[in-house]
Design a protein around this motif. Sequence first.
Motif, PDB file in Angstrom:
ATOM      1  N   PHE A 131      21.242   9.509  73.368  1.00 53.51           N
ATOM      2  CA  PHE A 131      22.492  10.000  73.919  1.00 53.51           C
ATOM      3  C   PHE A 131      22.546  11.517  73.753  1.00 53.51           C
ATOM      4  CE2 PHE A 131      23.077   5.742  72.318  1.00 53.51           C
ATOM      5  CZ  PHE A 131      23.922   5.108  73.212  1.00 53.51           C
ATOM      6  N   ALA A 132      23.382  12.182  74.557  1.00 50.16           N
ATOM      7  CA  ALA A 132      23.643  13.616  74.366  1.00 50.16           C
ATOM      8  C   ALA A 132      24.799  14.054  75.248  1.00 50.16           C
ATOM      9  CB  ALA A 132      22.411  14.457  74.697  1.00 50.16           C
ATOM     10  N   THR A 133      25.573  14.997  74.733  1.00 49.42           N
ATOM     11  CA  THR A 133      26.486  15.765  75.578  1.00 49.42           C
ATOM     12  C   THR A 133      25.751  17.074  75.866  1.00 49.42           C
ATOM     13  OG1 THR A 133      27.605  16.556  73.569  1.00 49.42           O
ATOM     14  CG2 THR A 133      28.621  14.726  74.738  1.00 49.42           C
ATOM     15  N   SER A 134      24.963  17.051  76.908  1.00 49.89           N
ATOM     16  CA  SER A 134      23.986  18.115  77.168  1.00 49.89           C
ATOM     17  C   SER A 134      24.508  19.240  78.059  1.00 49.89           C
ATOM     18  CB  SER A 134      22.737  17.497  77.812  1.00 49.89           C
ATOM     19  OG  SER A 134      23.083  16.625  78.866  1.00 49.89           O
ATOM     20  N   GLU A 135      25.792  19.204  78.397  1.00 45.38           N
ATOM     21  CA  GLU A 135      26.325  20.094  79.419  1.00 45.38           C
ATOM     22  C   GLU A 135      26.167  21.584  79.117  1.00 45.38           C
ATOM     23  OE1 GLU A 135      28.298  16.142  80.135  1.00 45.38           O
ATOM     24  OE2 GLU A 135      27.679  17.322  78.397  1.00 45.38           O
ATOM     25  N   VAL A 136      26.326  21.995  77.845  1.00 45.00           N
ATOM     26  CA  VAL A 136      26.260  23.431  77.556  1.00 45.00           C
ATOM     27  C   VAL A 136      24.898  24.029  77.890  1.00 45.00           C
ATOM     28  CG1 VAL A 136      28.096  23.473  75.832  1.00 45.00           C
ATOM     29  CG2 VAL A 136      25.730  23.004  75.107  1.00 45.00           C
ATOM     30  N   LYS A 137      23.864  23.205  77.939  1.00 41.85           N
ATOM     31  CA  LYS A 137      22.544  23.708  78.324  1.00 41.85           C
ATOM     32  C   LYS A 137      22.524  24.178  79.774  1.00 41.85           C
ATOM     33  CE  LYS A 137      19.613  21.140  75.101  1.00 41.85           C
ATOM     34  NZ  LYS A 137      18.472  20.195  74.987  1.00 41.85           N
ATOM     35  N   PHE A 138      23.485  23.706  80.555  1.00 42.39           N
ATOM     36  CA  PHE A 138      23.578  24.094  81.966  1.00 42.39           C
ATOM     37  C   PHE A 138      24.732  25.075  82.195  1.00 42.39           C
ATOM     38  CE2 PHE A 138      21.888  19.763  81.699  1.00 42.39           C
ATOM     39  CZ  PHE A 138      20.644  19.943  82.298  1.00 42.39           C
ATOM     40  N   ARG A 156      35.657  15.879  64.752  1.00 43.52           N
ATOM     41  CA  ARG A 156      34.750  16.637  63.898  1.00 43.52           C
ATOM     42  C   ARG A 156      33.313  16.590  64.425  1.00 43.52           C
ATOM     43  NH1 ARG A 156      34.224  21.041  60.934  1.00 43.52           N
ATOM     44  NH2 ARG A 156      32.927  20.776  59.080  1.00 43.52           N
ATOM     45  N   GLN A 157      32.850  15.400  64.784  1.00 44.24           N
ATOM     46  CA  GLN A 157      31.482  15.283  65.304  1.00 44.24           C
ATOM     47  C   GLN A 157      31.351  15.946  66.674  1.00 44.24           C
ATOM     48  OE1 GLN A 157      29.065  14.347  63.526  1.00 44.24           O
ATOM     49  NE2 GLN A 157      30.105  13.307  61.838  1.00 44.24           N
ATOM     50  N   ALA A 158      32.421  15.914  67.465  1.00 40.26           N
ATOM     51  CA  ALA A 158      32.380  16.542  68.787  1.00 40.26           C
ATOM     52  C   ALA A 158      32.158  18.043  68.685  1.00 40.26           C
ATOM     53  CB  ALA A 158      33.664  16.249  69.549  1.00 40.26           C
ATOM     54  N   TYR A 159      32.727  18.677  67.648  1.00 38.27           N
ATOM     55  CA  TYR A 159      32.501  20.115  67.471  1.00 38.27           C
ATOM     56  C   TYR A 159      31.006  20.416  67.365  1.00 38.27           C
ATOM     57  CZ  TYR A 159      37.233  21.937  67.009  1.00 38.27           C
ATOM     58  OH  TYR A 159      38.515  22.352  67.275  1.00 38.27           O
ATOM     59  N   ARG A 160      30.279  19.540  66.736  1.00 40.28           N
ATOM     60  CA  ARG A 160      28.828  19.743  66.632  1.00 40.28           C
ATOM     61  C   ARG A 160      28.129  19.454  67.954  1.00 40.28           C
ATOM     62  NH1 ARG A 160      24.521  16.737  62.489  1.00 40.28           N
ATOM     63  NH2 ARG A 160      22.628  17.381  63.614  1.00 40.28           N
ATOM     64  N   TYR A 161      28.282  18.245  68.456  1.00 41.16           N
ATOM     65  CA  TYR A 161      27.438  17.802  69.559  1.00 41.16           C
ATOM     66  C   TYR A 161      27.825  18.419  70.901  1.00 41.16           C
ATOM     67  CZ  TYR A 161      25.368  14.662  66.203  1.00 41.16           C
ATOM     68  OH  TYR A 161      24.718  14.175  65.099  1.00 41.16           O
ATOM     69  N   PHE A 162      29.091  18.772  71.089  1.00 46.72           N
ATOM     70  CA  PHE A 162      29.482  19.449  72.324  1.00 46.72           C
ATOM     71  C   PHE A 162      28.851  20.840  72.414  1.00 46.72           C
ATOM     72  CE2 PHE A 162      33.719  17.331  73.820  1.00 46.72           C
ATOM     73  CZ  PHE A 162      33.139  16.088  73.717  1.00 46.72           C
ATOM     74  N   GLN A 163      28.555  21.443  71.255  1.00 49.63           N
ATOM     75  CA  GLN A 163      28.010  22.799  71.256  1.00 49.63           C
ATOM     76  C   GLN A 163      26.486  22.848  71.113  1.00 49.63           C
ATOM     77  OE1 GLN A 163      30.781  25.910  69.394  1.00 49.63           O
ATOM     78  NE2 GLN A 163      31.188  24.072  68.160  1.00 49.63           N
ATOM     79  N   THR A 164      25.917  21.908  70.363  1.00 46.71           N
ATOM     80  CA  THR A 164      24.464  21.936  70.164  1.00 46.71           C
ATOM     81  C   THR A 164      23.706  21.213  71.267  1.00 46.71           C
ATOM     82  OG1 THR A 164      24.403  19.877  68.876  1.00 46.71           O
ATOM     83  CG2 THR A 164      24.784  21.939  67.662  1.00 46.71           C
ATOM     84  N   ALA A 165      24.357  20.246  71.922  1.00 47.74           N
ATOM     85  CA  ALA A 165      23.705  19.404  72.927  1.00 47.74           C
ATOM     86  C   ALA A 165      22.496  18.665  72.354  1.00 47.74           C
ATOM     87  CB  ALA A 165      23.302  20.219  74.148  1.00 47.74           C
ATOM     88  N   GLU A 166      22.468  18.459  71.056  1.00 46.52           N
ATOM     89  CA  GLU A 166      21.367  17.741  70.422  1.00 46.52           C
ATOM     90  C   GLU A 166      21.255  16.314  70.960  1.00 46.52           C
ATOM     91  OE1 GLU A 166      21.221  18.551  65.850  1.00 46.52           O
ATOM     92  OE2 GLU A 166      23.281  18.850  66.558  1.00 46.52           O
ATOM     93  N   ARG A 167      20.031  15.835  71.003  1.00 48.23           N
ATOM     94  CA  ARG A 167      19.825  14.433  71.319  1.00 48.23           C
ATOM     95  C   ARG A 167      20.272  13.577  70.139  1.00 48.23           C
ATOM     96  NH1 ARG A 167      16.552  13.356  75.914  1.00 48.23           N
ATOM     97  NH2 ARG A 167      16.861  15.147  77.306  1.00 48.23           N
ATOM     98  N   ILE A 168      20.953  12.499  70.431  1.00 51.95           N
ATOM     99  CA  ILE A 168      21.482  11.586  69.419  1.00 51.95           C
ATOM    100  C   ILE A 168      20.711  10.276  69.532  1.00 51.95           C
ATOM    101  CG2 ILE A 168      23.526  10.341  68.620  1.00 51.95           C
ATOM    102  CD1 ILE A 168      25.203  12.540  70.050  1.00 51.95           C
ATOM    103  N   SER A 169      19.996   9.911  68.487  1.00 46.65           N
ATOM    104  CA  SER A 169      19.246   8.663  68.506  1.00 46.65           C
ATOM    105  C   SER A 169      20.203   7.476  68.506  1.00 46.65           C
ATOM    106  CB  SER A 169      18.332   8.580  67.284  1.00 46.65           C
ATOM    107  OG  SER A 169      19.107   8.434  66.099  1.00 46.65           O
TER     108      SER A 169
END
Length: 262
Positions: A131-138, A156-169
Amino acid sequence: MYETLEIELNNGVATVWMNRPDVHNAFNAQLIADITAACRQLDADDSVRVVVLGGRGKSFSAGADLNWMKAAANASVEENLADGRRLAGMLRTLAEMNKPTIARVHGAALGGGMGLASACDICVAAEKAVFATSEVKFGIIPSAISPYVLRAIGERQAYRYFQTAERISAERAGELGLAHEVVASEELDARVAEIVAALLQGGPRAQAAAKDLIRAVANRPVSDEVVEDTARRISSLRATPEAKEGLDAFLSKRLASWVPKA
């Protein structure tokens, strides 16, 4: 009936397959329109009890179609707003279905694909799903999907993943609460079927009311208004034919009328 979907109906279960495997079921205008229409159609069909959403091919959904994104980059603000409203409307239509919904996730669930998984009531993921919220990469943001992803993983977790766009296993998705279950790939369909079987034991009206109850109570303080609302909700259901049938079936040690016969 739908250009980008296949729908299988079996004993009250509708399995909606996104069917653009050559582009990993990426979103375009047609897929958005088809999912919206299919959700409305299935929600209005009393013979459908549960809706399962899956993807054909190697992925659940890899997010936005690149050609669609390129066109959006050259479109006017008004055209992009109309596109955004259609995407947001599709996700809301899925999230607010009266029927129980299950995301059957394998492969990639990126961007809008993660939004679909979050908008469903239940998410079951294969162990190799990602999974990923990958939008910031674009250079954009996960705007339309944000209400559902936040509901799934929290602020709290959204602050991380919305900005890093890291892949989530898949394992991490389970830890975050995004995936309810993570299973071996070969066990994915069997686990979905087990959850479907559990859902089919419940009263359809009660399940719809349960979903509405969550939306009414979540993230609100326990006020006099909330307490009164919950009292009214249960009292209104107790006198319904469905509730009477459920109680009589329990006391008579028989299956309720809504449970599919083997």
